[in-house]
Design an enzyme around this catalytic site. Sequence first.
Site, PDB file in Angstrom:
ATOM      1  CD  GLU A  98      -1.202  -0.337   3.517  1.00 15.82           C
ATOM      2  OE1 GLU A  98      -2.310  -0.751   3.407  1.00 15.82           O
ATOM      3  OE2 GLU A  98      -0.728  -0.099   4.782  1.00 15.82           O
ATOM      4  CB  SER A  99       4.440   1.939   0.925  1.00 15.49           C
ATOM      5  OG  SER A  99       4.864   0.873   0.310  1.00 15.49           O
TER       6      SER A  99
END
Lengths: 272, 286
Positions: free
Chosen positions: A61-62
């Site tokens: 998700e980064s």
Amino acid sequence: MTANRGMGEAAAPYTADEMMTVAASRELRDGAVCFVGIGLPSEAANLARATHAPGCVLIYESGTVGAKPDVLPLSIGDGVLAAHADSVVSVPEIFNYWLQAGRVDVGFLGAAQVDRFGNINTTVVGDYQHPKVRLPGAGGAPEIAASAREVIIMLRHKRRAFVERLSFVTSVGHGAGGGSRDDLGYPGAGPTVLITDLGVLRPDPETRELTLVALHPGATVEGAREATGWNLKVADDPGTTEPPTERELELLRDLKARTEAARGGSTRGTET
Amino acid sequence: MAEVTDLREAVAGLVHDGDAVALEGFTHLIPTAAAHEIIRQGRKDLTLIRMTPDLIYDQMIGMGCARKLVFSWGGNPGVGSLHRFRDAIENDWPVPLEIEEHSHAGMANRYVAGASNLPFAVLRGYVGTDLPKVTSTIAPVTCPFTGEELMAVPALNPDVSIIHAQQADSRGNVAIWGISGIQKEAALSARRAIATVEEVVEELTPHPFQIVLPAVVFDAVAVEPKGAHPSYADGYYDRDNVFYEAWDPIGRDREAFRSWMEQHVLGTENFGEYFRSVRGEGMVAK
């Protein structure tokens, strides 16, 4: 760590955690686009990439797409995720253009608590305003659970984690069961499997209630029931998980040893 | 236009008591030096905004800087709980902490709306979860074209956003490479913006996955080498896992926390001095 609860008395050549990770890794098909949480899911997804699924595209998700970490990331924004990634995009882009847009086949999640319909709590235990335990919160999980085509959940089988009623629904699984998830209008199918350190649970096609369909070698139905906070539904003739192959074990241990060496410390991870 | 200044002046001039402040960094380039300077200057009643509050917000909350926290995931990444954050929520210590809790997708879209000067953002999410029951800034909205029901979240426009980056050039243009997270949106949605950087270079050179935020985005740029420790700065230093693990027992205990903060943060003049102080305690990886 040694194999314990539910495993046979004889010294097992692998641990219950290793069995869990291996079983989860086998669920990931080659070529799938997989949105991965840190911790157990990341370990299983990277084992899959090292064994039968070298072509799976791991998304964190980064913002890393096609991440190929050579050691396990300690956090969601760890540099090893960007180092060999196909692309690195912004956080809004990963959630909007990738996840919400339907480009993710599999969401791979951990949890603090789960209920019989695969709904997940990572927010609080107890009352929200005056919690007994304040957990980290939602992170990316609600939208992963909503929009990934299917969801794999990994969680160690414990009574306090497998609860009759969640204090808080952070991420939706099959809602109240039956067709209730469909009524929410989410594009994804929800959890298709829950892998624990004792066995494998899949939703009943009609009621969507998680059903124990396979036990890991040495685990028992009684042990699984004991570790479940609701009246666990068990398939008529639950199968037995294939134990880890030598290669799976070797690659998993190698991955963890490399991680440990690179970090000079622990390989623990939390779910985000 | 960004002025290359020192961090103490930047915080003194641009961060005020009662402000809504976002210090962003998605486990990469976390602006630790800036957080410490806010603590040193004793800011109070802040609304702290951040997708992933971790050690620096644990410290700011424990030191009583915050009145409210707007966030989507609060933990010590790779280690466990944030004990000061939990103590504030569970026991109102040292002061009560109001929380406004979202998902990452919700927070990211709130920044996008803020940076776009729109009042709200829409997304598919939250439906069926308990988040809308406890968070008033999540509400359904109907698409005027298709009739589809979606969720709306209001824009985030922090009074001041602070990010850490690898480099600025001498004119104050700021370069981030590697994982850039939500920093662009955080800076562009804010009324005032500060960047701390590892170093100032004459001319920025290309790096993989680099973004450049032009000098006009910032009110101040300050040089703070190692300013993201214990997180990492791609191309400069790695994540210091020794520190993340060492934080757990310190954060767990109110007394240990206070005395640690007094010795290393309040008792030092700047981040360079702080860093030497914690290194002397063996809290920094070799």
